[in-house]
Design a protein around this motif. Structure first.
Motif, mmCIF file in Angstrom:
data_model
loop_
_atom_site.group_PDB
_atom_site.id
_atom_site.type_symbol
_atom_site.label_atom_id
_atom_site.label_comp_id
_atom_site.label_asym_id
_atom_site.label_seq_id
_atom_site.Cartn_x
_atom_site.Cartn_y
_atom_site.Cartn_z
ATOM 1 N N LEU A 1 46.362 37.546 34.292
ATOM 2 C CA LEU A 1 45.775 36.577 33.370
ATOM 3 C C LEU A 1 45.498 35.258 34.077
ATOM 4 N N ASP A 2 46.401 34.841 34.956
ATOM 5 C CA ASP A 2 46.204 33.608 35.715
ATOM 6 C C ASP A 2 44.955 33.688 36.594
ATOM 7 N N VAL A 3 44.751 34.835 37.238
ATOM 8 C CA VAL A 3 43.568 35.012 38.090
ATOM 9 C C VAL A 3 42.299 34.937 37.250
ATOM 10 N N MET A 4 42.308 35.577 36.088
ATOM 11 C CA MET A 4 41.125 35.565 35.222
ATOM 12 C C MET A 4 40.812 34.161 34.717
ATOM 13 N N ARG A 5 41.837 33.419 34.371
ATOM 14 C CA ARG A 5 41.612 32.048 33.901
ATOM 15 C C ARG A 5 41.124 31.155 35.036
ATOM 16 N N LEU A 6 41.698 31.331 36.218
ATOM 17 C CA LEU A 6 41.301 30.518 37.367
ATOM 18 C C LEU A 6 39.828 30.708 37.692
ATOM 19 N N HIS A 7 39.361 31.946 37.640
ATOM 20 C CA HIS A 7 37.974 32.248 37.994
ATOM 21 C C HIS A 7 37.067 32.358 36.765
ATOM 22 N N ARG A 8 37.631 32.076 35.600
ATOM 23 C CA ARG A 8 36.876 32.109 34.340
ATOM 24 C C ARG A 8 36.204 33.465 34.138
ATOM 25 N N TYR A 9 36.988 34.513 34.330
ATOM 26 C CA TYR A 9 36.506 35.868 34.098
ATOM 27 C C TYR A 9 36.844 36.302 32.673
ATOM 28 N N THR A 10 35.893 36.923 32.016
ATOM 29 C CA THR A 10 36.233 37.638 30.792
ATOM 30 C C THR A 10 36.963 38.907 31.199
ATOM 31 N N LEU A 11 37.558 39.586 30.237
ATOM 32 C CA LEU A 11 38.229 40.841 30.541
ATOM 33 C C LEU A 11 37.238 41.885 31.053
ATOM 34 N N GLY A 12 36.022 41.815 30.535
ATOM 35 C CA GLY A 12 34.997 42.735 31.005
ATOM 36 C C GLY A 12 34.648 42.478 32.458
ATOM 37 N N GLU A 13 34.498 41.220 32.820
ATOM 38 C CA GLU A 13 34.177 40.861 34.201
ATOM 39 C C GLU A 13 35.331 41.162 35.145
ATOM 40 N N ALA A 14 36.561 41.049 34.619
ATOM 41 C CA ALA A 14 37.747 41.259 35.454
ATOM 42 C C ALA A 14 37.855 42.692 35.957
ATOM 43 N N GLN A 15 37.206 43.618 35.291
ATOM 44 C CA GLN A 15 37.276 45.018 35.715
ATOM 45 C C GLN A 15 36.607 45.242 37.070
ATOM 46 N N ALA A 16 35.799 44.260 37.498
ATOM 47 C CA ALA A 16 35.140 44.370 38.805
ATOM 48 C C ALA A 16 35.499 43.212 39.723
ATOM 49 N N ALA A 17 36.519 42.416 39.350
ATOM 50 C CA ALA A 17 36.889 41.221 40.123
ATOM 51 C C ALA A 17 37.680 41.583 41.370
ATOM 52 N N LYS A 18 37.155 41.216 42.534
ATOM 53 C CA LYS A 18 37.834 41.520 43.799
ATOM 54 C C LYS A 18 39.172 40.789 43.902
ATOM 55 N N GLU A 19 39.251 39.612 43.284
ATOM 56 C CA GLU A 19 40.479 38.815 43.384
ATOM 57 C C GLU A 19 41.699 39.530 42.780
#
Length: 255
Positions: free
Chosen positions: A193-211
């Motif tokens: 959750l911290d990574v998603m908030r830091l990079h402003r990813y939605t949950l949908g975008e997070a499914q492909a987030a390299k971070e």
């Protein structure tokens, strides 16, 4: 019927905004016609992650106990009753009194305009959190349908989970009396959750987030799969995506 989804919990720190994060993602993925409303300014950044990514712009409202200032929340009702969109509202903690004052003369009027309030009440499973849920249902359950959201991130670590209706018999009776559905909100790792908030990813975008790494991305996919199954078991959710009507009275139907 257009639904005004109130994400509540009364007690702070139970995961209201995180649940809202998931609910927004679900309806975004389903193509539901909805407007996201920020009422919890302390957690606004969670909803704002979706800014510019939704069908409609994010809107803002303010709940207050001041009688002459309650109009600042009227936009919540207007979006559904006047503009014809479903609404998802992330409410601040400890606003039950402000909600009561604001909704006092709006329930029937909103229903007359083809809209209805629904309350998703998020609980940590602790005694005071569940007690606040019970109080909300007993006070308004015959007017506003409630959905009990058990945040498994907290409940799985409790010695006694008061949100478990099988163990907490009075809670089980209350859920049955008011026909309250229950959603088990799956755990989401704080690290992810911290990574998603830091990079402003939605949950949908997070499914492909390299971070997030391979395992992190898989955790998000598993989380969404579990969450979507829970949400789709709730009649209000199915109605919002156009599958079937729902009883909005909150009362037990009798033959």
């Amino acid at each position: 019927m257009k639904y005004i989804n109130l994400i509540d919990g009364e007690k702070g720190g139970v995961g209201k905004s995180t649940f809202g994060y998931g609910l927004l993602q679900y309806h975004h993925d389903q193509g539901t016609d909805f407007v996201a409303v920020v009422a919890d300014r302390s957690q606004a950044e969670v909803v704002q992650i979706f800014d510019g990514k939704l069908q409609h712009p994010i809107e803002y409202a303010y709940l207050t106990e001041e009688a002459f200032e309650t109009y600042q929340a009227d936009r919540i009702a207007d979006i559904a009753a006047q503009d014809g969109h479903h609404v998802i509202v992330d409410l601040p903690a400890q606003t039950s009194r402000a909600q009561e004052i604001w909704m006092k003369d709006k329930l029937e009027r909103v229903r007359d305009e083809g809209a209805a309030f629904v309350k998703w009440f998020v609980t940590s499973g602790e005694q005071n959190s569940v007690a606040q849920f019970c109080e909300s249902v007993e006070s308004n359950g015959d007017k506003i349908p409630h959905i009990l959201v058990r945040n498994l991130f907290f409940t799985t670590h409790l010695q006694y989970d008061y949100s478990n209706p099988e163990a907490n018999k009075p809670l089980g009776k209350l859920l049955k009396r008011y026909r309250v559905p229950m959603v088990n909100f799956p755990s989401l790792l704080p690290k992810d959750l911290d990574v998603m908030r830091l990079h402003r990813y939605t949950l949908g975008e997070a499914q492909a987030a390299k971070e997030l790494g391979v395992m992190g991305r898989q955790r998000i996919k598993n989380f969404l799969k579990l969450l979507y199954a829970e949400l789709e078991a709730v009649e209000v959710t199915r109605d919002m995506v156009g599958q079937r009507p729902v009883n909005t009275t909150g009362r037990q139907e009798t033959a």
